[in-house]
Design a protein around this motif. Structure first.
Motif, mmCIF file in Angstrom:
data_model
loop_
_atom_site.group_PDB
_atom_site.id
_atom_site.type_symbol
_atom_site.label_atom_id
_atom_site.label_comp_id
_atom_site.label_asym_id
_atom_site.label_seq_id
_atom_site.Cartn_x
_atom_site.Cartn_y
_atom_site.Cartn_z
ATOM 1 N N ASN A 145 -40.865 -20.491 120.268
ATOM 2 C CA ASN A 145 -40.314 -19.576 119.271
ATOM 3 C C ASN A 145 -38.799 -19.711 119.175
ATOM 4 O OD1 ASN A 145 -42.871 -18.563 118.802
ATOM 5 N ND2 ASN A 145 -42.660 -16.937 120.360
ATOM 6 N N THR A 146 -38.290 -19.446 117.992
ATOM 7 C CA THR A 146 -36.844 -19.377 117.781
ATOM 8 C C THR A 146 -36.470 -17.929 117.477
ATOM 9 O OG1 THR A 146 -37.050 -19.868 115.423
ATOM 10 C CG2 THR A 146 -36.848 -21.744 116.911
ATOM 11 N N ARG A 147 -35.219 -17.673 117.131
ATOM 12 C CA ARG A 147 -34.774 -16.300 116.897
ATOM 13 C C ARG A 147 -35.450 -15.683 115.677
ATOM 14 N NH1 ARG A 147 -28.383 -15.852 116.934
ATOM 15 N NH2 ARG A 147 -29.028 -13.683 116.592
ATOM 16 N N SER A 148 -35.780 -16.501 114.697
ATOM 17 C CA SER A 148 -36.359 -15.954 113.468
ATOM 18 C C SER A 148 -37.768 -16.449 113.173
ATOM 19 C CB SER A 148 -35.458 -16.296 112.268
ATOM 20 O OG SER A 148 -35.289 -17.699 112.164
ATOM 21 N N VAL A 149 -38.234 -17.484 113.868
ATOM 22 C CA VAL A 149 -39.561 -18.043 113.636
ATOM 23 C C VAL A 149 -40.402 -17.874 114.886
ATOM 24 C CG1 VAL A 149 -40.870 -20.131 113.098
ATOM 25 C CG2 VAL A 149 -38.704 -19.693 111.943
ATOM 26 N N SER A 163 -35.522 -22.064 108.844
ATOM 27 C CA SER A 163 -35.961 -23.398 109.238
ATOM 28 C C SER A 163 -37.099 -23.304 110.244
ATOM 29 C CB SER A 163 -34.788 -24.185 109.836
ATOM 30 O OG SER A 163 -35.198 -25.477 110.219
ATOM 31 N N VAL A 164 -38.147 -24.087 110.000
ATOM 32 C CA VAL A 164 -39.300 -24.125 110.899
ATOM 33 C C VAL A 164 -39.007 -25.134 112.004
ATOM 34 C CG1 VAL A 164 -41.766 -24.593 111.088
ATOM 35 C CG2 VAL A 164 -40.852 -23.493 109.027
ATOM 36 N N SER A 165 -38.949 -24.673 113.224
ATOM 37 C CA SER A 165 -38.608 -25.509 114.379
ATOM 38 C C SER A 165 -39.438 -25.090 115.571
ATOM 39 C CB SER A 165 -37.115 -25.395 114.722
ATOM 40 O OG SER A 165 -36.310 -25.736 113.618
ATOM 41 N N ASP A 192 -37.789 -30.416 115.378
ATOM 42 C CA ASP A 192 -37.091 -29.245 114.851
ATOM 43 C C ASP A 192 -36.722 -29.498 113.396
ATOM 44 O OD1 ASP A 192 -37.125 -27.772 117.300
ATOM 45 O OD2 ASP A 192 -35.478 -29.028 118.034
ATOM 46 N N ASP A 193 -36.511 -28.413 112.675
ATOM 47 C CA ASP A 193 -36.138 -28.479 111.259
ATOM 48 C C ASP A 193 -37.123 -29.342 110.467
ATOM 49 O OD1 ASP A 193 -33.835 -26.922 111.725
ATOM 50 O OD2 ASP A 193 -32.717 -28.708 112.358
ATOM 51 N N ILE A 194 -38.402 -29.100 110.681
ATOM 52 C CA ILE A 194 -39.418 -29.894 109.982
ATOM 53 C C ILE A 194 -39.662 -29.377 108.567
ATOM 54 C CG2 ILE A 194 -40.551 -30.614 112.108
ATOM 55 C CD1 ILE A 194 -42.620 -28.443 111.665
ATOM 56 N N ALA A 195 -39.259 -28.138 108.283
ATOM 57 C CA ALA A 195 -39.426 -27.576 106.941
ATOM 58 C C ALA A 195 -38.537 -26.347 106.826
ATOM 59 C CB ALA A 195 -40.883 -27.219 106.666
ATOM 60 N N GLN A 196 -38.357 -25.894 105.599
ATOM 61 C CA GLN A 196 -37.608 -24.675 105.321
ATOM 62 C C GLN A 196 -38.397 -23.818 104.347
ATOM 63 O OE1 GLN A 196 -33.757 -26.127 103.976
ATOM 64 N NE2 GLN A 196 -32.856 -25.728 105.981
ATOM 65 N N VAL A 197 -38.435 -22.505 104.623
ATOM 66 C CA VAL A 197 -39.151 -21.558 103.774
ATOM 67 C C VAL A 197 -38.206 -20.424 103.400
ATOM 68 C CG1 VAL A 197 -41.438 -22.099 104.694
ATOM 69 C CG2 VAL A 197 -40.050 -20.353 105.811
ATOM 70 N N CYS A 198 -38.445 -19.847 102.238
ATOM 71 C CA CYS A 198 -37.659 -18.704 101.777
ATOM 72 C C CYS A 198 -38.419 -17.424 102.132
ATOM 73 C CB CYS A 198 -37.426 -18.803 100.275
ATOM 74 S SG CYS A 198 -36.429 -17.459 99.611
ATOM 75 N N VAL A 199 -37.816 -16.579 102.932
ATOM 76 C CA VAL A 199 -38.447 -15.359 103.422
ATOM 77 C C VAL A 199 -37.920 -14.177 102.620
ATOM 78 C CG1 VAL A 199 -38.914 -13.905 105.434
ATOM 79 C CG2 VAL A 199 -38.588 -16.393 105.719
ATOM 80 N N VAL A 200 -38.851 -13.427 102.020
ATOM 81 C CA VAL A 200 -38.482 -12.246 101.230
ATOM 82 C C VAL A 200 -39.165 -11.028 101.807
ATOM 83 C CG1 VAL A 200 -38.135 -13.600 99.126
ATOM 84 C CG2 VAL A 200 -40.389 -12.642 99.619
ATOM 85 N N CYS A 201 -38.604 -9.857 101.490
ATOM 86 C CA CYS A 201 -39.187 -8.594 101.974
ATOM 87 C C CYS A 201 -40.090 -8.033 100.888
ATOM 88 C CB CYS A 201 -38.068 -7.608 102.313
ATOM 89 S SG CYS A 201 -38.705 -6.031 102.948
ATOM 90 N N PRO A 202 -41.394 -7.888 101.159
ATOM 91 C CA PRO A 202 -42.307 -7.397 100.096
ATOM 92 C C PRO A 202 -42.147 -5.915 99.826
ATOM 93 C CG PRO A 202 -43.495 -7.656 102.159
ATOM 94 C CD PRO A 202 -42.092 -8.160 102.421
ATOM 95 N N PHE A 203 -41.447 -5.167 100.703
ATOM 96 C CA PHE A 203 -41.342 -3.706 100.528
ATOM 97 C C PHE A 203 -40.196 -3.323 99.606
ATOM 98 C CE2 PHE A 203 -42.803 -4.695 104.886
ATOM 99 C CZ PHE A 203 -44.111 -4.250 104.784
ATOM 100 N N LEU A 204 -39.331 -4.261 99.283
ATOM 101 C CA LEU A 204 -38.205 -3.967 98.388
ATOM 102 C C LEU A 204 -38.601 -4.316 96.963
ATOM 103 C CD1 LEU A 204 -35.200 -5.375 100.460
ATOM 104 C CD2 LEU A 204 -35.947 -2.999 100.259
ATOM 105 N N SER A 205 -38.452 -3.337 96.060
ATOM 106 C CA SER A 205 -38.756 -3.588 94.650
ATOM 107 C C SER A 205 -37.634 -4.352 94.017
ATOM 108 C CB SER A 205 -38.962 -2.245 93.912
ATOM 109 O OG SER A 205 -37.763 -1.491 93.957
ATOM 110 N N PRO A 206 -37.886 -5.077 92.946
ATOM 111 C CA PRO A 206 -36.834 -5.843 92.282
ATOM 112 C C PRO A 206 -35.709 -4.952 91.755
ATOM 113 C CG PRO A 206 -38.992 -6.595 91.572
ATOM 114 C CD PRO A 206 -39.217 -5.361 92.371
ATOM 115 N N GLU A 207 -36.027 -3.665 91.384
ATOM 116 C CA GLU A 207 -35.001 -2.784 90.837
ATOM 117 C C GLU A 207 -33.993 -2.367 91.879
ATOM 118 O OE1 GLU A 207 -37.038 0.445 89.095
ATOM 119 O OE2 GLU A 207 -37.968 -0.749 87.485
ATOM 120 N N SER A 208 -34.466 -2.224 93.158
ATOM 121 C CA SER A 208 -33.552 -1.815 94.222
ATOM 122 C C SER A 208 -32.768 -2.977 94.756
ATOM 123 C CB SER A 208 -34.338 -1.146 95.358
ATOM 124 O OG SER A 208 -35.305 -2.049 95.891
#
Length: 420
Positions: A348-352, A386-388, A404-420
């Protein structure tokens, strides 16, 4: 049309000159469009409309468009001109009997001497039985120029006089072959075994070219896709427009994608060592449709260094939700010449964070063999992550391979509405 070649030297002796059997060689080339320089003045100037009237009466101008430099007439070649690599060199040879005697057994031979070889260009190697006074023997030769540098056309004439004496003389015509195009190539090796080729073609002549065809002939292990077309609903259109002209000193880039054929795609060791990609075939036209063609030598790339084990991604999502598991599929290929017994570790890494058992046995993998490996993981931070953290260990040699750094993904928060 004919333009005289430059004579480098001859081998005439006194008797030859007395008999006056002459050899003349002219280059066959197309005429050029006649251009004039319009001279104009305003009506209030001293000449008045004199210049305008002269331009209208000039037969070389276009009626109704006298101020256009390009006319309707053609200009005969005034000099030898330039010969470029890939063009067809055509010449007219004439052997004339300028004496008052009949000569017999006339043999005309034309050879082209380059820096590496000597070529026979004569259309016939048989002799002419006799040549009467004021008559001539004509021949037209053609040769596709395949070398740059100095070329010497050697015209040799042998004949027999009425007295039975055999005479012989030669003439040398020297000319230079120039390089018309400057071709540079760049290779890009993709992770999916695809190879992208960028070809930069520059016109280094003094006249524009019409690029009739620029194609890539791939090697036996690859198939090619041209990326120089914009696909529409009905048909494809060239990225360079409908009129594919290349002006002097202009450069144009062509892009091609090469993929391994199905029978070679699974042979990782074979594809890894392939350096020969193919060759470019370039066809162009100049002036009044004079065609030229060049084929490059086999293009070679720098073979990618995958190491003993190659790990690629078969599927990975572009966007994932924060703290929600998502799946990826990896492909592991044994690029070595030995069988491997592999163990997978997920760090595991700090974010993955990986989901599943780390340290599990993957089993034995034969040389050039591959296996698909589905994995699950989640992220704990938003943004581009980065996926590592993948580790493969070969238990036979106790060697660990880190990925390490085999791929990159964009992580979004599903609980935040686009208006906020």
């Amino acid at each position: 049309m004919a333009a005289p070649l430059i004579t480098e030297g001859d081998g005439l002796n006194a008797e030859d000159k007395f008999l006056c059997v002459l050899c003349c060689l002219m280059r066959l080339t197309k005429p050029t469009l006649f251009t004039n320089m319009p001279v104009t003045s305003e009506d209030r100037d001293l000449p008045g409309d004199l210049f305008s009237m002269l331009m209208k009466s000039d037969p070389s101008t276009i009626k109704g468009a006298e101020m256009v430099m390009l006319g309707e007439m053609l200009t005969l070649p005034q000099n030898f001109g330039n010969i470029f690599l890939g063009e067809t060199f055509s010449s007219y040879i004439s052997v004339h009997n300028d004496s008052n005697q009949v000569v017999k057994d006339i043999l005309v031979k034309a050879d082209l001497q380059t820096s590496s070889q000597r070529l026979n260009l004569s259309t016939s190697n048989s002799s002419v039985s006799e040549l009467k006074p004021e008559c001539c023997i004509d021949d037209v030769i053609h040769h596709e120029v395949k070398e740059i540098g100095t070329h010497i056309l050697v015209c040799a004439v042998s004949y027999t006089t009425q007295s039975g004496e055999k005479l012989y003389f030669r003439k040398f015509f020297k000319f230079q072959v120039l390089k018309p195009l400057d071709v540079k190539t760049k290779f890009y090796n993709a992770e999916t075994d695809e190879v992208f080729l960028e070809a930069q073609i520059q016109n280094i002549t003094t006249s524009p070219m019409f690029m009739e065809k620029v194609s890539l002939e791939p090697s036996l292990m690859y198939s090619v896709t041209e990326l120089n077309m914009v696909t529409s609903e009905e048909e494809g259109e060239s990225t360079f427009g409908k009129m594919s002209y290349l002006q002097p000193m202009d450069t144009r880039q062509y892009l091609y994608c090469l993929k391994p054929k199905a029978e070679f795609a699974e042979k990782a060791g074979v594809i890894k060592g392939v350096t020969v990609i193919g060759k470019l075939d370039i066809v162009w036209k100049t002036n009044l449709g004079e065609r030229g063609r060049l084929q490059t030598s086999q293009l070679q790339r720098m073979a990618p260094g995958y190491g003993d084990i190659r790990l690629t991604l078969e599927s990975v999502p572009d966007t994932v939700n924060l703290e929600e598991p998502f799946d990826i599929t990896c492909k592991i290929t044994n690029c070595s010449e030995r069988t491997m017994d592999l163990v997978l570790e997920m760090c595991n890494t700090r974010s993955v964070h990986w989901c599943g058992v780390s340290g599990r046995q993957l089993g034995k993998l034969s040389p050039s063999a591959s296996m698909s490996l589905p994995l699950k993981l989640l992220t704990s931070a938003q943004g581009l992550q980065s996926v590592s953290g993948l580790r493969l260990t070969d238990t036979f040699l106790k060697r660990t391979y880190e990925y390490d750094d085999i791929a990159q993904v964009c992580v979004v928060c599903p609980f935040l509405s686009p208006e906020s």
